[in-house]
Write a protein that holds these residues in place. Structure first.
Motif, PDB file in Angstrom:
ATOM      1  N   PHE A  80       5.005 -67.506 -47.759  1.00  0.00           N
ATOM      2  CA  PHE A  80       3.971 -68.082 -48.016  1.00  0.00           C
ATOM      3  C   PHE A  80       3.989 -68.692 -49.222  1.00  0.00           C
ATOM      4  O   PHE A  80       4.554 -68.159 -50.369  1.00  0.00           O
ATOM      5  CB  PHE A  80       2.580 -67.406 -47.617  1.00  0.00           C
ATOM      6  CG  PHE A  80       2.498 -67.021 -46.461  1.00  0.00           C
ATOM      7  CD1 PHE A  80       3.108 -65.704 -45.909  1.00  0.00           C
ATOM      8  CD2 PHE A  80       1.790 -67.873 -45.507  1.00  0.00           C
ATOM      9  CE1 PHE A  80       2.821 -65.448 -44.484  1.00  0.00           C
ATOM     10  CE2 PHE A  80       1.382 -67.317 -44.223  1.00  0.00           C
ATOM     11  CZ  PHE A  80       2.121 -66.123 -43.996  1.00  0.00           C
ATOM     12  N   ALA A  81       3.479 -70.015 -49.588  1.00  0.00           N
ATOM     13  CA  ALA A  81       3.231 -70.571 -50.693  1.00  0.00           C
ATOM     14  C   ALA A  81       1.526 -70.347 -50.936  1.00  0.00           C
ATOM     15  O   ALA A  81       1.064 -70.485 -50.040  1.00  0.00           O
ATOM     16  CB  ALA A  81       3.522 -72.083 -50.759  1.00  0.00           C
ATOM     17  N   GLU A 122       4.304 -70.240 -37.826  1.00  0.00           N
ATOM     18  CA  GLU A 122       3.989 -69.424 -36.545  1.00  0.00           C
ATOM     19  C   GLU A 122       2.440 -69.780 -36.572  1.00  0.00           C
ATOM     20  O   GLU A 122       1.789 -69.708 -35.508  1.00  0.00           O
ATOM     21  CB  GLU A 122       4.161 -68.036 -36.867  1.00  0.00           C
ATOM     22  CG  GLU A 122       5.718 -67.672 -36.448  1.00  0.00           C
ATOM     23  CD  GLU A 122       5.912 -66.242 -36.510  1.00  0.00           C
ATOM     24  OE1 GLU A 122       7.286 -65.889 -36.525  1.00  0.00           O
ATOM     25  OE2 GLU A 122       5.191 -65.379 -36.922  1.00  0.00           O
ATOM     26  N   ASN A 123       1.803 -69.866 -37.789  1.00  0.00           N
ATOM     27  CA  ASN A 123       0.267 -69.678 -37.712  1.00  0.00           C
ATOM     28  C   ASN A 123      -0.307 -71.290 -38.185  1.00  0.00           C
ATOM     29  O   ASN A 123      -1.565 -71.017 -38.158  1.00  0.00           O
ATOM     30  CB  ASN A 123       0.055 -68.788 -38.917  1.00  0.00           C
ATOM     31  CG  ASN A 123       0.589 -67.362 -38.796  1.00  0.00           C
ATOM     32  OD1 ASN A 123       0.270 -66.915 -37.687  1.00  0.00           O
ATOM     33  ND2 ASN A 123       0.987 -66.817 -39.849  1.00  0.00           N
ATOM     34  N   GLU A 124       0.578 -72.085 -38.414  1.00  0.00           N
ATOM     35  CA  GLU A 124       0.105 -73.547 -38.735  1.00  0.00           C
ATOM     36  C   GLU A 124       0.702 -74.408 -37.817  1.00  0.00           C
ATOM     37  O   GLU A 124       1.166 -75.406 -38.508  1.00  0.00           O
ATOM     38  CB  GLU A 124       0.114 -73.635 -40.227  1.00  0.00           C
ATOM     39  CG  GLU A 124      -0.702 -72.976 -41.012  1.00  0.00           C
ATOM     40  CD  GLU A 124      -0.635 -73.069 -42.682  1.00  0.00           C
ATOM     41  OE1 GLU A 124       0.316 -72.248 -43.295  1.00  0.00           O
ATOM     42  OE2 GLU A 124      -0.982 -74.058 -43.276  1.00  0.00           O
ATOM     43  N   GLU A 168       2.277 -71.733 -44.937  1.00  0.00           N
ATOM     44  CA  GLU A 168       3.491 -71.539 -44.831  1.00  0.00           C
ATOM     45  C   GLU A 168       4.232 -72.813 -44.455  1.00  0.00           C
ATOM     46  O   GLU A 168       5.452 -72.896 -44.055  1.00  0.00           O
ATOM     47  CB  GLU A 168       3.622 -70.772 -43.543  1.00  0.00           C
ATOM     48  CG  GLU A 168       3.073 -71.045 -42.059  1.00  0.00           C
ATOM     49  CD  GLU A 168       3.140 -70.328 -41.172  1.00  0.00           C
ATOM     50  OE1 GLU A 168       3.786 -69.230 -41.056  1.00  0.00           O
ATOM     51  OE2 GLU A 168       2.795 -70.437 -40.002  1.00  0.00           O
ATOM     52  N   ARG A 169       3.710 -74.055 -44.753  1.00  0.00           N
ATOM     53  CA  ARG A 169       4.057 -75.393 -44.347  1.00  0.00           C
ATOM     54  C   ARG A 169       4.647 -76.107 -45.878  1.00  0.00           C
ATOM     55  O   ARG A 169       3.667 -75.973 -46.618  1.00  0.00           O
ATOM     56  CB  ARG A 169       3.091 -76.220 -43.813  1.00  0.00           C
ATOM     57  CG  ARG A 169       2.615 -75.550 -42.513  1.00  0.00           C
ATOM     58  CD  ARG A 169       1.705 -76.714 -41.749  1.00  0.00           C
ATOM     59  NE  ARG A 169       2.503 -77.819 -41.595  1.00  0.00           N
ATOM     60  CZ  ARG A 169       3.331 -78.100 -40.346  1.00  0.00           C
ATOM     61  NH1 ARG A 169       3.424 -77.450 -39.605  1.00  0.00           N
ATOM     62  NH2 ARG A 169       4.029 -79.283 -40.477  1.00  0.00           N
ATOM     63  N   PHE A 183       8.110 -71.993 -44.612  1.00  0.00           N
ATOM     64  CA  PHE A 183       8.967 -71.471 -45.659  1.00  0.00           C
ATOM     65  C   PHE A 183       9.662 -69.981 -45.174  1.00  0.00           C
ATOM     66  O   PHE A 183       9.244 -69.760 -44.048  1.00  0.00           O
ATOM     67  CB  PHE A 183       7.957 -71.044 -46.721  1.00  0.00           C
ATOM     68  CG  PHE A 183       7.344 -72.042 -47.647  1.00  0.00           C
ATOM     69  CD1 PHE A 183       6.011 -72.323 -47.467  1.00  0.00           C
ATOM     70  CD2 PHE A 183       8.237 -72.995 -48.124  1.00  0.00           C
ATOM     71  CE1 PHE A 183       5.303 -73.466 -48.196  1.00  0.00           C
ATOM     72  CE2 PHE A 183       7.685 -74.064 -49.108  1.00  0.00           C
ATOM     73  CZ  PHE A 183       6.225 -74.307 -49.149  1.00  0.00           C
ATOM     74  N   THR A 184      10.520 -69.835 -45.952  1.00  0.00           N
ATOM     75  CA  THR A 184      11.363 -68.523 -45.647  1.00  0.00           C
ATOM     76  C   THR A 184      10.919 -67.502 -46.896  1.00  0.00           C
ATOM     77  O   THR A 184      10.424 -67.507 -47.699  1.00  0.00           O
ATOM     78  CB  THR A 184      12.828 -68.770 -45.650  1.00  0.00           C
ATOM     79  OG1 THR A 184      13.225 -68.922 -46.841  1.00  0.00           O
ATOM     80  CG2 THR A 184      12.750 -69.716 -44.477  1.00  0.00           C
TER      81      THR A 184
END
Lengths: 479, 270
Positions: A263-264, A139-141, A240-241, A151-152
């Motif tokens: 998020f990682a 959504e953000n990247e 989040e990728r 990611f979930t």
């Protein structure tokens, strides 16, 4: 067989089913809490077993078909749980647990605990089957080229997403419970042989030293594990990728995944990592370089343009040509407030519109940006609250801010921008110079997991990766 | 490496008194770079004489600290004078209220941080100098170099020798801190080029008699161009950039001086 390491007698697994049921019911307040399931049953060989799981967290189909049914039909009397597991249980993962706390922690994670009458151990079986979000688009990247997975909230899914990209046995996913026994399940990922040992041990040490009650998600953890200091710029990158995390791992970085967080956390990072977009590697060198140069220019304009303009107008009018001066003077003729206040007010309004647009969902949020930008701006000029020239300066600064890929860095750039405006208001270019020096020195003195924040520029480190220009990929260069 | 080059350049261009440099005629553009090279050899000889580089004699450390801080402070005086006459209508206290806190902050962060900060500004400083020299080119006249300094060799030699106290302390301190001979050599060569270019450009724009009373000749040289251009109006910005360089040099001098007084060896390259 694992050695029994239970030290506290109160943490021992009860030997009788009656005791066990009483203990479990007391722990989970079963008289008011209906979530816990306690299933007592016998095998065909009259061995008494008790199964404990959490309603909704454990997959009942797995329990019924692969645990209860085979056990109930098992006619041979086994010595213990280990033998039962080897002969009857049809789940992929089964391990022994020797402390009651460990068993109950597994139950709250969605696993199933199986107890045998007379045995002071239990079998923890993989039965997690709670509802979880599927892999969706970031959504953000979001980027034009490149993968569209993000990611979930499931730790296992996230590890799998990274393993699909980093296909090497050297990729280690070290399980850590951050914050002690009742903390958050995390996984520290790194490529053995590439990652810096000091970073890995520092990350491990900081995770294990966290207080359990404060942890909710990776957002909180990010602030707790990063290097100290009051600087608003992030020293840990949140993404989040999976492709971005995988790329960082392959360069020798460390990645932290937390259960329940999409998020990682990537570390160590530098200022230049914060200015990289996930899309950079998917572009060819020439357009990639152009995009990067524009991004750095945008960030520079965002932070310094309002302050620089203010310094020139207030203290150094000789640096502006006659045409520019007359334009500024005529546009501000009817504006009653001082120019410094006007700039700060417009910057504040810009932040308000931005925050409102983020918080309001869907198309209404987009409309707020348009309404705020166009209508309020026009109304402010008409009402002589702002001048067109200053409005353009602030708008350009805002657009430059959006060029910064990382959201946390965008917010910290806003701080720097305000500091630049205030210093320019007080001292012109001299104030701006002093604040710039202090800011750069603060960045230079900051570290991210023992790595200086402005590496490889300062201190100088030989690297094949160019800082701003996009090099060629392949032959071990570029990125 | 960068902070040593920065300190040498600031000392060479801004710290030395114009009356002292041009009192006996032109030639500063030869004497100052030569003085830097001479200082390099002097500092190398000094380093060989010191038995233990990790613990140099206390008297040397004190002198070094004083020498390190003195010339950037003198350059700061030049900048203050320039700011008061050319940029602001303000007292020195008001200007120092912006400068000193920043210098102290950087000094308190340590000499490593000061060195890393200088690396971030190195390109901007070199570019600003290049632009200043480029835009003063319209005022270049070779006749202003006459009488040539080669016609007064004793004066040239004397000026070279007398300028060395401005350059020996930074080179010596860099040699003690870094522990290697290569780093100060590169810094010395870079600062030779920078100071030589700046002083030569000034000498081409103004005769020695005018330079004697001119603290910022490159600033004045830029004003010689009659064109109305935005880039030509960036002279005050360039003064600020170089003031920033001097602030970093002073902060580094204070931090490194404090470290040397404690006789600790710096572990990280600048």
């Amino acid at each position: 067989m694992r050695k029994n390491t239970v030290k506290n007698a109160c943490d021992r697994i009860p030997g009788t089913q009656k005791e066990l049921v009483k203990l479990v019911r007391g722990l989970f307040s079963a008289h008011i809490n209906n979530d816990v399931i306690i299933r007592a049953f016998f095998t065909a060989a009259d061995q008494r077993l008790t199964l404990v799981c959490m309603n909704g967290m454990a997959d009942s189909k797995v329990i019924n078909e692969f645990i209860l049914k085979p056990l109930m039909e098992h006619e041979r009397k086994e010595k213990g749980l280990a033998e039962l597991s080897a002969r009857c249980i049809e789940t992929a993962e089964a391990r022994m647990a020797y402390s009651f706390a460990e068993a109950m922690k597994a139950v709250t994670d969605g696993m199933t605990a199986l107890f045998l009458e007379g045995e002071r151990a239990c079998l923890v079986l993989e039965t997690r089957g709670f509802e979880k979000r599927g892999v969706s688009k970031p959504e953000n990247e979001s980027i034009v080229l490149g993968p569209k997975e993000s990611f979930t909230e499931s730790l296992r899914t996230n590890i799998t997403l990274i393993r699909r990209m980093v296909k090497t046995p050297a990729l280690i996913a070290e399980s850590i419970v951050a914050g002690g026994e009742n903390g958050v399940c995390c996984s520290l990922l790194y490529v053995s042989g590439k990652a810096d040992g000091q970073t890995v041990s520092l990350a491990r040490e900081r995770l294990e030293g966290l207080a359990p009650d404060t942890l909710v998600s990776s957002g909180v953890m990010e602030q707790l594990i990063e290097d100290g200091g009051l600087l608003p710029v992030p020293r840990v990158l949140s993404t989040e990728r999976p492709d971005r995390a995988a790329g960082h791992l392959l360069k020798g970085g460390v990645c932290l995944l937390c259960d329940g967080s999409p998020f990682a956390l990537i570390m160590p990072i530098s200022f230049f990592d914060l200015m990289e977009s996930p899309e950079d590697v998917y572009l060819r060198p020439a357009p990639g370089t152009l995009v990067r140069v524009v991004r750095y220019l945008g960030a520079f304009v965002s932070v310094f343009m309002p302050g620089y303009f203010l310094a020139l107008v207030l203290y150094h009018q000789g640096m502006l040509t006659t045409e520019v001066l007359s334009t500024v003077a005529s546009s501000r003729e009817m504006v009653f407030e001082p120019i410094a206040l006007e700039i700060m007010l417009l910057l504040l309004i810009f932040q308000l519109i931005r925050e409102a647009g983020l918080r309001v969902p869907g198309p209404v949020g987009q409309a707020i940006g348009i309404i705020g930008g166009l209508i309020m701006g026009q109304a402010a000029v008409t009402a002589h609250l702002a001048s067109p020239v200053v409005l353009i300066i602030v708008a350009a600064s805002g657009l430059g801010n959006f060029c910064i890929p990382d959201y946390s860095t965008q917010l910290s750039a806003s701080y720097a921008r305000m500091a630049a405006v205030i210093s320019a208001w007080m001292g012109g270019l001299l104030g701006l110079t002093a604040v710039t020096l202090v800011t750069v020195a603060s960045l230079a003195g900051t570290k991210s997991f023992s790595r200086p924040f402005l590496t490889p520029l300062a201190p100088k480190r030989r690297t094949r990766r160019p800082l701003i220009l996009r090099g060629r990929i392949g032959r071990g260069r570029g990125g | 490496m960068s902070v040593t080059a920065l300190t040498l350049s600031v000392n060479g261009v801004f710290a030395l008194d114009p009356g002292f440099l041009y009192g006996g005629g032109g030639g500063a553009y030869i004497a100052v770079p030569l003085s830097i090279l001479l200082s390099l050899f002097i500092s190398r000889a000094f380093l060989k004489l010191i038995p233990d580089r990790r613990r140099p004699p206390a008297a040397l450390r004190v002198l070094l600290c004083l020498g390190l801080a003195a010339f950037p402070a003198l350059a700061l005086r030049t900048f203050l004078h320039a700011l008061q006459t050319l940029v602001y209508d303000a007292g020195a206290v008001g200007l120092l209220a912006f400068i000193l806190p920043a210098v102290l902050y950087i000094a308190l962060r340590g000499d490593e941080v000061a060195a890393w900060t200088s690396r971030c500004f190195a390109l901007a400083l070199v570019l600003s100098l290049a632009v200043s020299v480029a835009f003063s080119a319209s005022g270049f006249q070779t006749y202003r170099l006459y009488p040539l300094p080669t016609g007064n060799i004793p004066h040239l030699v004397g000026l070279t020798l007398l300028c060395t106290p401005a350059f020996v302390p930074p080179l010596l301190a860099a040699g003690l801190a870094e522990g290697e001979a290569r780093t100060p050599t590169v810094s010395a060569l870079i600062s030779c080029a920078v100071t030589g270019a700046a002083l030569f450009a000034s000498a081409l724009c103004f005769p020695a008699q005018m330079l004697e009373n001119m603290p910022m000749p490159l600033y004045a040289a830029g004003a010689l161009d009659p064109r109305q251009s935005f880039i030509l109006r960036l002279d005050k910005l360039f003064i600020m950039l170089w003031l920033g360089g001097d602030m970093i040099a002073l902060a580094h001098a204070l931090a490194l001086g404090a470290r040397l007084l404690k006789a600790e060896k710096s572990e990280v390259r600048a």
